[in-house]
Write an enzyme that holds these catalytic residues in place. Sequence first.
Site, PDB file in Angstrom:
ATOM      1  N   ARG A 223      -1.000  -5.673   1.933  1.00  0.00           N
ATOM      2  CA  ARG A 223      -1.025  -4.249   1.634  1.00  0.00           C
ATOM      3  C   ARG A 223      -2.086  -3.583   2.501  1.00  0.00           C
ATOM      4  NH1 ARG A 223       3.298  -4.815  -0.391  1.00  0.00           N
ATOM      5  NH2 ARG A 223       3.840  -4.524  -2.580  1.00  0.00           N
ATOM      6  N   HIS A 271       6.084  -1.151   7.254  1.00  0.00           N
ATOM      7  CA  HIS A 271       6.304  -1.887   5.990  1.00  0.00           C
ATOM      8  C   HIS A 271       7.741  -2.409   5.904  1.00  0.00           C
ATOM      9  CE1 HIS A 271       4.806  -2.241   1.582  1.00  0.00           C
ATOM     10  NE2 HIS A 271       5.699  -3.169   1.825  1.00  0.00           N
TER      11      HIS A 271
END
Length: 308
Positions: A223, A271
């Site tokens: 993340r 992502h």
Amino acid sequence: MSLVFHQTPERAAIWREKFASARPDMPFHVWPETGPKEDVRYLVAWKTPDDLATLFPNLEVLFSLGAGIDQLNLANIPPGVQIIRMVENSLVEGMIEYVLWAVFSCHRDMFRYARQQREHVWNGSHNRPARLYRVGVMGMGELGSPVLEKLVALGYDCRGWSRSRREVAGVTSFAGEAELDEFLAQTDILVCLVPLTEATRGILNRDLFEKLPKGACIINCGRGGHLVQDDLIPALDSGQLSQAVLDVATPEPLPAEHTFWDHPRIFLTPHIASAAQSDSAAEVVLANLRRYEAGESMTGVIDTGRGY
Ligand code: NDP
Ligand code: OXD
């Protein structure tokens, strides 16, 4: 007893079809349509609506559409509601593909050759074999362990780091804070695949970079919150790090004016390392519902105390 699906209409269409054939007995609602709110026992979501407790007073299980659950506001989830994360094959396959691509690209200097192409420079280096590259994966869970297995099969010299000790054939394993420095000292290419928790937020920082061998590469597919963004560019500019591959950022999308976009030693992807496929993700939730209704334990249960 009903289920609410809180995601895009495209994904909802696939899930609705799966549920219609496997669970015709269970009303399937697509947010913002919910049916009678007191009937809702199950919610499938990436992020949940606010005020869950008043919205669905009889909610029993929240199924996250992601492998990670840091996008959920845990304080907002009523006590007693079980949280289940996504553990699914295509997530694993996607992550293996992404990490192998990134490790190969670091090992074979592909990011340098891409820079050279832009400058019309023809300058090749002699290739070094995979066994001379020490790859370290932080996180030896559902994603990190199969990634390590593939890296071992390709001949890389592999190590893994986790909270508790994990065994993967051919991998030297390190556990906990006490063994982190030793793990880092032997890692030329570092892959971050730990969940984002209070213990791991900001773990990719200047101190950690300095514990890696000079010229190491980092690959962050965890993340954005794992990385202290202000520490990255000085580490790249000083040569302590030679390359960063970032699939995640803070915030997402990364603002157009962010310095990461134009840094020659940062390779960004939006992502996309891996994602659950709707049809198999629906099967995973259906199988967990069967277990839950039979009083068995489900897969992917989150321990809210440890945060993953
Ligand atoms: P798992 O929960 O299966 O594995 C997590 C691993 O991290 C475990 O080995 C765990 O240790 C270790 N870990 C957790 N906390 C610590 C800590 N404080 N110190 C050391 N090790 C720690 O998660 P997954 O493998 O399924 O997923 C990992 C993460 O990958 C997700 O949380 C998500 O953030 C990210 N992800 C990113 C995607 C992308 O497209 N970029 C897609 C999917 C996931 P232990 O084994 O002892 O429990
Ligand atoms: C996930 C993700 O956690 O897509 O599943 O990042």
